[in-house]
Design an enzyme around this catalytic site. Structure first.
Site, PDB file in Angstrom:
ATOM      1  N   GLY A  75       9.046 -31.599 -44.105  1.00  0.00           N
ATOM      2  CA  GLY A  75       9.482 -32.724 -43.493  1.00  0.00           C
ATOM      3  C   GLY A  75      10.686 -33.263 -43.784  1.00  0.00           C
ATOM      4  O   GLY A  75      11.584 -32.533 -44.193  1.00  0.00           O
ATOM      5  N   GLY A  76      11.125 -34.465 -43.801  1.00  0.00           N
ATOM      6  CA  GLY A  76      12.397 -35.070 -44.071  1.00  0.00           C
ATOM      7  C   GLY A  76      12.739 -34.554 -45.533  1.00  0.00           C
ATOM      8  O   GLY A  76      13.856 -34.741 -46.027  1.00  0.00           O
ATOM      9  N   TYR A  77      11.669 -34.819 -46.287  1.00  0.00           N
ATOM     10  CA  TYR A  77      12.023 -34.576 -47.931  1.00  0.00           C
ATOM     11  C   TYR A  77      12.408 -32.897 -48.240  1.00  0.00           C
ATOM     12  O   TYR A  77      13.046 -32.687 -49.273  1.00  0.00           O
ATOM     13  CB  TYR A  77      10.621 -34.730 -48.689  1.00  0.00           C
ATOM     14  N   GLY A  78      11.794 -32.142 -47.472  1.00  0.00           N
ATOM     15  CA  GLY A  78      12.219 -30.713 -47.675  1.00  0.00           C
ATOM     16  C   GLY A  78      10.950 -29.740 -47.021  1.00  0.00           C
ATOM     17  O   GLY A  78      10.167 -30.175 -46.063  1.00  0.00           O
ATOM     18  N   ASP A  91       3.426 -46.094 -49.615  1.00  0.00           N
ATOM     19  CA  ASP A  91       3.473 -45.016 -48.282  1.00  0.00           C
ATOM     20  C   ASP A  91       2.362 -44.464 -48.402  1.00  0.00           C
ATOM     21  O   ASP A  91       2.099 -43.311 -48.142  1.00  0.00           O
ATOM     22  CB  ASP A  91       4.491 -43.977 -48.694  1.00  0.00           C
ATOM     23  N   ILE A 107       3.771 -23.890 -45.575  1.00  0.00           N
ATOM     24  CA  ILE A 107       2.652 -24.530 -45.429  1.00  0.00           C
ATOM     25  C   ILE A 107       2.890 -26.043 -44.904  1.00  0.00           C
ATOM     26  O   ILE A 107       1.965 -26.663 -44.427  1.00  0.00           O
ATOM     27  CB  ILE A 107       1.633 -24.513 -46.574  1.00  0.00           C
ATOM     28  N   GLY A 108       4.089 -26.369 -44.914  1.00  0.00           N
ATOM     29  CA  GLY A 108       4.252 -27.856 -44.694  1.00  0.00           C
ATOM     30  C   GLY A 108       5.757 -28.081 -44.735  1.00  0.00           C
ATOM     31  O   GLY A 108       6.650 -27.130 -45.150  1.00  0.00           O
ATOM     32  N   LYS A 132       6.983 -27.883 -53.616  1.00  0.00           N
ATOM     33  CA  LYS A 132       7.815 -28.786 -52.584  1.00  0.00           C
ATOM     34  C   LYS A 132       9.097 -28.680 -53.142  1.00  0.00           C
ATOM     35  O   LYS A 132       9.600 -29.141 -54.419  1.00  0.00           O
ATOM     36  CB  LYS A 132       7.177 -30.070 -52.660  1.00  0.00           C
TER      37      LYS A 132
END
Length: 586
Positions: free
Chosen positions: A317-320, A430, A314-315, A335
């Site tokens: 990015g840079g984190y995983g 953030d 479902i999503g 996550k």
């Protein structure tokens, strides 16, 4: 000649060049006031901007610093210069003298004096600098009275006369005295011959080899105007500066060599420590998380996500990557940490330690972790993130004005909760729409605490409530002062929150939003700034635009506290939105 006293004249205007040493100049000013009783005093000062900019404990060339850093430094320099000139004016006024000050901004003091002499047709000038008093460029156009330590040293240069050589000179002098009298009758004792915003920020960026050219003059005429001695002094000054820069470069090269050697040694040590402590860190993390949240096994996560099938993704990015699934009969979002991500084990551990012991209705719930797989398990929020809703992803309808105002109130409550945490405040660092998630009823939850930091709260034994750390966050939302000095404070979150609020109210992108909103407010069109796709906005929304704009002030001290009385407007707006939400459920 030291004992010679010139005759007083009530109509005279005496020009006195002053530097930055107020105490040293006081004796010379006393001599002027005694030698010219009743005369009007005009103080001339050439402000020379520094070529060096202090930054993070060192100094760099102004041309290497960012525009914002240079602008702040120039502003500080000008404030100090204004204080200095007002001190001069005070000193003279206490002795019943009529006085004003003219300031120009130039890279070279001699060029500045030449500019003032020529522009104001100065025929007599009191100086305290022996070297400046010898400059042919000054001696050729006006009389120089050299005064040092309160003693008259010499008078030389173009003869001062108000006689018949020029029949228009007396008239011009009388007109100028009248103009000065008009200024003295007002409060404007300090004037800029060069407007501060005209040259102050850019003047130091002139090429080192260029001689400044007076307004209206060509380069060749300026060279004829400057005496060879003045040019030689400039050349000597440049050569000395080059020598100093070479010395600094050699020292920097030596320091860099030592630093590289030390860094290589430390990297070897760190690699060994990573290997030795990796397992200990996992065990420690598992022990800590067991105290606050559930521990899941890798097998459970595989079953929940159908062996990490792409249909569950479902999503990312840079984190995983983020997957949805069902764990122990509960819908969850999982996550997983990307090994190549900037968010490593330290950020993973930080998020666990913060979220596992914190509960707030508008902060995402952490159900547990899988230490072995470096995965975090959250509550599942089906409406995605706020950024997707604002951009109407997947053809979703725009958020209504009441929903947006409710979300602002919810996130204000969440951030205040973080900043009020005991014994250390929590700074998210953030805040942005991508990190604000929405449930099935568009109720918001703040998430992604990997970059959050604990700092000392106000009232502690420490003097400042801040934490020195490497700048982190997202451009457009990141506090520019944090980016400049690396000092993370709750006011850093206030800046980011202000950008989020402006995005919700206007629907505009984050980059440059503060400037666009302020321009709209200056033009008197606050209501026109509100996003029309959200429907009808209440009148209070206009005040919220102004409040959010103040949150985005460049200076931390100008940003309002989130506990300020002004935020009470959110209580009313939030109550109205909650009532509307409840009526939808019914």
């Amino acid at each position: 000649m030291g004992g010679h006293v010139l005759s007083p004249n009530e109509g005279q205007v005496i020009y006195v060049a002053v530097g930055t040493d107020l105490e040293k100049q006081k004796l010379n000013l006393l001599w002027v006031l005694k030698s010219f009783p009743g005369a009007s005093i005009v103080l001339l000062h050439v402000h020379v901007p520094s070529k060096w900019i202090p930054l993070l404990g060192t100094k760099i060339f102004a041309s290497m610093a960012s525009t914002e850093v240079v602008r702040k430094q120039r502003k500080d320099e000008k404030e100090k210069m204004k204080e200095l000139m007002l001190s001069y004016i005070n000193f003279c006024e206490q002795r019943k003298a009529q006085v004003r000050a003219l300031v120009t901004i130039r890279n070279v003091a001699l060029d500045g004096l030449q500019q003032l002499i020529k522009k104001h047709q100065i025929k007599r000038l009191v100086l305290s600098s022996r070297s400046m008093a010898k400059q042919e460029a000054l001696l050729s156009c006006c009389q120089i009275i050299l005064v040092n330590n309160g003693r008259h040293i010499s008078t030389c240069g173009a003869s001062f006369s108000s006689s018949k050589a020029d029949p228009n000179q007396d008239e011009a002098q009388d007109q100028y005295v009248s103009a000065l009298s008009h200024v003295w009758d007002s409060d404007e004792c300090l004037q800029f011959d060069t407007p501060p915003n005209e040259q102050g920020d850019e003047i130091v960026k002139e090429r080192e080899g260029d001689a400044p050219v007076a307004h209206g003059e060509s380069g060749s005429s300026m060279k004829d105007y400057m005496h060879p001695e003045a040019l030689r002094q400039q050349l000597d000054s440049r050569e000395e500066e080059v020598k100093e820069l070479r010395r600094m470069l050699r020292r920097a090269e030596e320091d860099a060599k030592l630093a590289l050697e030390r860094m290589a040694s430390l990297e070897q040590e760190m690699e060994g420590l990573r290997e030795e402590n990796s397992e200990a860190m996992r065990e420690n993390l598992a022990l800590k998380t067991q105290q606050h949240c559930a521990e899941f096994s890798p097998a459970e996560l595989r079953r929940a996500t159908n062996n990490w099938h792409t249909s569950h993704k479902i999503g990312g990015g840079g984190y995983g990557t983020v997957y949805r699934g069902v764990l122990r009969h509960t819908p969850v979002a999982i996550k997983t940490l990307n090994p190549e991500s900037k968010q490593g084990p330290a950020e993973f551990r930080q998020e666990v330690l913060i979220l596992s012991k914190m509960r707030h209705s508008n902060i995402v719930i952490l159900y547990g972790v899988c230490s072995e797989s470096s995965a975090l398990i959250y509550e599942y929020l089906p409406r995605g993130n706020l950024d997707e809703r604002l951009s109407c992803k997947n053809k979703m309808p725009p958020l209504s004005a009441s929903d947006r105002l409710r979300i602002i109130g919810e996130q204000h409550s969440a951030v205040v909760f973080l900043h009020s945490h005991e014994p250390h405040a929590i700074v998210h660092s953030d805040l942005k729409p991508q990190n604000i998630l929405l449930d099935a009823n568009d109720v918001s939850r703040l998430g992604d605490f990997g970059t959050a930091r604990l700092i000392l709260r106000a009232g502690s034994s420490e003097e400042e409530v801040c934490r020195k750390t490497n700048p982190m966050g997202t451009m457009g939302y990141m506090d520019p002062m944090f980016l400049t000095d690396g000092m993370l404070t709750p006011q850093s979150d206030v800046y980011s929150f202000g950008v989020v609020v402006l995005r919700l109210l206007t629907g505009q992108p984050a980059l440059g939003i503060r400037e666009r909103v302020e321009e709209g407010m200056r033009n008197g069109g606050v209501r026109q700034l509100l996003d029309a796709s959200a429907g009808q906005w209440p009148e209070q929304a206009e005040k919220l635009v102004q409040l959010a704009s103040r949150c985005c002030s460049m200076e931390r001290s100008s940003r309002p506290s989130l506990l300020a009385e002004e935020w009470r407007i959110l209580d009313t707006l939030r109550a109205m939105a909650v009532n509307r939400l409840n009526s939808k459920k019914v």
